[in-house]
Design a protein around this motif. Sequence first.
Motif, PDB file in Angstrom:
ATOM      1  N   CYS A  72       0.910  -1.194   0.006  1.00 34.38           N
ATOM      2  CA  CYS A  72       0.710   0.430   0.277  1.00 34.38           C
ATOM      3  C   CYS A  72       1.098   1.168  -0.123  1.00 34.38           C
ATOM      4  O   CYS A  72       0.474   1.992  -0.566  1.00 34.38           O
ATOM      5  CB  CYS A  72      -0.811  -0.786   1.112  1.00 34.38           C
ATOM      6  SG  CYS A  72      -2.072  -1.286   1.062  1.00 34.38           S
ATOM      7  N   LEU A  73       2.147   0.962   1.110  1.00 32.30           N
ATOM      8  CA  LEU A  73       2.435   2.613   0.799  1.00 32.30           C
ATOM      9  C   LEU A  73       3.309   2.418  -0.768  1.00 32.30           C
ATOM     10  O   LEU A  73       3.630   3.855  -0.827  1.00 32.30           O
ATOM     11  CB  LEU A  73       3.818   2.183   2.002  1.00 32.30           C
ATOM     12  CG  LEU A  73       3.166   2.241   3.482  1.00 32.30           C
ATOM     13  CD1 LEU A  73       3.814   1.951   4.219  1.00 32.30           C
ATOM     14  CD2 LEU A  73       2.564   4.122   3.146  1.00 32.30           C
ATOM     15  N   ALA A  74       4.179   1.448  -1.598  1.00 40.03           N
ATOM     16  CA  ALA A  74       4.494   1.770  -2.369  1.00 40.03           C
ATOM     17  C   ALA A  74       3.265   2.285  -3.423  1.00 40.03           C
ATOM     18  O   ALA A  74       3.964   2.924  -4.688  1.00 40.03           O
ATOM     19  CB  ALA A  74       5.720   0.099  -2.261  1.00 40.03           C
ATOM     20  N   LEU A  75       2.580   1.519  -3.838  1.00 38.25           N
ATOM     21  CA  LEU A  75       1.452   2.162  -4.502  1.00 38.25           C
ATOM     22  C   LEU A  75       0.194   2.822  -4.291  1.00 38.25           C
ATOM     23  O   LEU A  75      -1.135   3.259  -4.147  1.00 38.25           O
ATOM     24  CB  LEU A  75       0.548   0.735  -5.443  1.00 38.25           C
ATOM     25  CG  LEU A  75       1.640   0.035  -5.503  1.00 38.25           C
ATOM     26  CD1 LEU A  75       0.582  -1.150  -5.492  1.00 38.25           C
ATOM     27  CD2 LEU A  75       2.132   0.371  -6.518  1.00 38.25           C
ATOM     28  N   SER A  76       0.167   3.820  -3.553  1.00 40.61           N
ATOM     29  CA  SER A  76      -0.396   5.437  -2.334  1.00 40.61           C
ATOM     30  C   SER A  76      -0.817   5.912  -3.322  1.00 40.61           C
ATOM     31  O   SER A  76      -2.084   5.901  -2.640  1.00 40.61           O
ATOM     32  CB  SER A  76       0.684   5.771  -1.309  1.00 40.61           C
ATOM     33  OG  SER A  76       1.682   6.422  -2.280  1.00 40.61           O
ATOM     34  N   GLY A  85      -5.213   7.053  -3.279  1.00 41.54           N
ATOM     35  CA  GLY A  85      -4.211   6.067  -2.649  1.00 41.54           C
ATOM     36  C   GLY A  85      -5.194   4.856  -2.151  1.00 41.54           C
ATOM     37  O   GLY A  85      -5.163   3.670  -1.866  1.00 41.54           O
ATOM     38  N   ALA A  86      -6.728   5.412  -1.551  1.00 41.18           N
ATOM     39  CA  ALA A  86      -7.572   4.619  -0.822  1.00 41.18           C
ATOM     40  C   ALA A  86      -8.213   3.395  -2.008  1.00 41.18           C
ATOM     41  O   ALA A  86      -8.171   2.475  -1.027  1.00 41.18           O
ATOM     42  CB  ALA A  86      -8.689   5.616  -0.964  1.00 41.18           C
ATOM     43  N   THR A 120      -1.614   7.819   3.240  1.00 34.89           N
ATOM     44  CA  THR A 120      -1.058   7.616   2.452  1.00 34.89           C
ATOM     45  C   THR A 120      -0.157   8.535   1.415  1.00 34.89           C
ATOM     46  O   THR A 120       0.497   9.994   1.157  1.00 34.89           O
ATOM     47  CB  THR A 120       0.646   6.667   1.908  1.00 34.89           C
ATOM     48  OG1 THR A 120       0.642   5.327   3.079  1.00 34.89           O
ATOM     49  CG2 THR A 120       1.937   6.422   1.318  1.00 34.89           C
ATOM     50  N   GLY A 121      -1.148   8.639   0.794  1.00 32.24           N
ATOM     51  CA  GLY A 121      -1.338   9.975  -0.272  1.00 32.24           C
ATOM     52  C   GLY A 121      -1.986  11.372   0.503  1.00 32.24           C
ATOM     53  O   GLY A 121      -1.505  12.443  -0.083  1.00 32.24           O
TER      54      GLY A 121
END
Length: 75
Positions: free
Chosen positions: A8-12, A25-26, A57-58
């Motif tokens: 999730c952090l990598a693809l935020s 991000g969601a 994160t976004g």
Amino acid sequence: RMVIAGCCLALSACGTSTQDRMTTGAVIGGAVGLVGGAVLGEPLGGAALGAATGAITGAATSRAQIDFGNKPLWE
């Protein structure tokens, strides 16, 4: 769960505004969390965790920190 959070952090997020980055991000985090949660037997929990992690994160990052493009997915 750490793998899901890392994905999730990598693809935020993508987009330039905070709202765009939170939304994408969601969506991305929820999709990754759903798949990861399904592997672990808890797809809804994974999706919820992924969506929350992606949105946070976004919102917390700027375009200069993580940039996957100028336009959000819906434009």
